[in-house]
Scaffold this motif. Structure first.
Motif, PDB file in Angstrom:
ATOM      1  N   SER A 121      -9.269 -14.158  11.322  1.00  0.00           N
ATOM      2  CA  SER A 121     -10.039 -13.356  10.365  1.00  0.00           C
ATOM      3  C   SER A 121      -9.383 -13.361   8.990  1.00  0.00           C
ATOM      4  O   SER A 121     -10.055 -13.543   7.960  1.00  0.00           O
ATOM      5  N   GLU A 122      -8.057 -13.188   8.984  1.00  0.00           N
ATOM      6  CA  GLU A 122      -7.333 -13.134   7.710  1.00  0.00           C
ATOM      7  C   GLU A 122      -7.412 -14.467   6.959  1.00  0.00           C
ATOM      8  O   GLU A 122      -7.738 -14.506   5.768  1.00  0.00           O
ATOM      9  N   GLY A 125     -11.020 -15.243   5.794  1.00  0.00           N
ATOM     10  CA  GLY A 125     -11.379 -14.450   4.622  1.00  0.00           C
ATOM     11  C   GLY A 125     -10.771 -14.996   3.349  1.00  0.00           C
ATOM     12  O   GLY A 125     -11.431 -15.083   2.298  1.00  0.00           O
ATOM     13  N   ARG A 126      -9.510 -15.412   3.429  1.00  0.00           N
ATOM     14  CA  ARG A 126      -8.851 -15.972   2.247  1.00  0.00           C
ATOM     15  C   ARG A 126      -9.509 -17.293   1.832  1.00  0.00           C
ATOM     16  O   ARG A 126      -9.657 -17.566   0.631  1.00  0.00           O
ATOM     17  N   ASP A 129     -12.688 -16.549  -0.032  1.00  0.00           N
ATOM     18  CA  ASP A 129     -12.406 -16.096  -1.398  1.00  0.00           C
ATOM     19  C   ASP A 129     -12.038 -17.261  -2.301  1.00  0.00           C
ATOM     20  O   ASP A 129     -12.349 -17.267  -3.498  1.00  0.00           O
TER      21      ASP A 129
END
Length: 384
Positions: A121-122, A125-126, A129
């Protein structure tokens, strides 16, 4: 970060207390396949890493690994420290420029600060972005960013799995003697048996000067191509010219193929036993040619006294064999217009369902043992 190649093995994980021996043979075979290329191979809990190679050699390494039996799959990866910042930098490099994606994480190190879902997830997400041209689709992604967090404080990040050759490492299932001709079938048969871990030596019969030297070179080429899968091979070349001349002059010509085949099996078994082989391997397929009927196979089998005869192509049709030949790279050599058997001696109407009693009557006209001994005396051995 370093570029490495992850190698995952196939059936070895099913082995019990002798698994270590299988893994050692497997590692030796990989070393043999990469001979001449700068590299290091390290084992890491159920997989191997190939490291410290030149970037320019990656394609060659991948091609050679694709021919090593025992490999389930392999991937080109970036090796970084088990740190989220480093993992993200690697993920950016393996992430495609656009399209649907997902992140999958395997966390072998259970002490890592985040669990697998949190890492995915982390990092996902990055990446979103960072790049507006990509979007998450966990059900039908166009590419996957794979993260493998290892117990030794490192992480491997990659996006592709290359399919390996599968099977078992060559050298773990004994040794066989392949009767190799210049045709399509026998190299495929040898490849199939090598895939089950058997070391393969080859034997070829020629009729020089009735057949030309180009036919011989063609067979050497096929054996050399096969050797790229078998970690090398030995090609035994035997002349059957005298045998064919004697059959032609003394026997019913319609039995030429049947009797010659019986001689070949006798000679092959004798040389196989001398070199420590435990079986004979042929490329026969039921009903494909006149000598490959059940009766013909029974006739040739009857002269093999000690070793089993493996016929992995028995149930294959020609299209299936050709497809496999193309896949392993022997097809173009096999169809070169140099025949491995002499048309001077081929009968117009070969017996397709020979009765063993009739075959024995014809063979009584020959000095079988003397002809076998003379043929074996012509043996030439080529290491490939």
């Amino acid at each position: 970060m370093d570029r490495v190649i992850i190698v995952r093995y196939s059936e070895l994980h099913l082995k019990g207390k002798n698994r270590g021996w299988f893994e050692r043979v497997f590692a030796v075979n990989m070393e043999k396949s990469l001979k001449g290329i700068k590299h290091e191979i390290h084992r890491h809990s159920g997989r191997y890493l190939i490291e410290n190679f030149c970037e320019s050699d990656i394609d060659i390494i991948l091609d050679r690994l694709g021919k090593v039996f025992g490999i389930h799959s392999f991937s080109v990866a970036l090796k970084v420290g088990a740190d989220m910042a480093e993992i993200f930098e690697a993920a950016k490099q393996v992430c495609f420029g656009k399209g649907k994606f997902k992140v999958e994480t395997h966390r072998a190190d259970k002490t890592f600060c985040l669990n697998s879902m949190q890492v995915s997830s982390e990092i996902g997400g990055r990446l979103l972005d960072e790049n507006p041209l990509i979007k998450v689709d966990v059900h039908n992604p166009e590419f996957i960013v794979n993260i493998d967090i290892r117990e030794n404080g490192t992480a491997l990040v990659f996006n592709e799995f290359f399919k390996g050759a599968g099977g078992m490492p060559v050298g773990t299932s004994g040794k066989g003697m392949l009767l190799i001709s210049g045709g399509i079938d026998s190299p495929v048969a040898g490849h199939m048996i090598a895939k089950r871990g058997m070391t393969i030596d080859c034997i070829h019969f020629h009729s020089y000067p009735y057949t030309n030297l180009q036919a011989r070179e063609k067979v050497i080429g096929l054996a050399k191509q096969l050797s790229t899968y078998t970690c090398g091979t030995t090609l035994n070349i035997v002349s059957v010219t005298k045998i064919q001349e004697q059959i032609h002059s003394k026997c019913n010509g319609d039995y030429m193929i049947t009797i010659l085949r019986r001689f070949m099996m006798r000679i092959a078994e004798r040389i196989a036993l001398d070199c420590g082989a435990q079986c004979l391997i042929t490329g026969e397929s039921i009903a494909q040619v006149a000598s490959q009927t059940v009766e013909g196979i029974t006739s040739s089998n009857s002269v093999v006294k000690v070793l089993p005869v493996l016929r992995p192509l028995c149930g294959f049709d020609k299209d299936e064999i050709i497809e496999r030949s193309r896949a392993i790279g022997t097809y173009q050599t096999s169809i070169e217009p140099y025949e491995d058997c002499c048309t001077v001696f081929l009968p117009k109407h070969p017996v397709t369902r020979p009765k063993l009693c009739d075959v024995l009557v014809e063979e009584e006209k020959l000095d079988v043992q003397g002809l076998v001994d003379e043929a074996v005396s012509t043996l030439e051995i080529i290491s490939l």
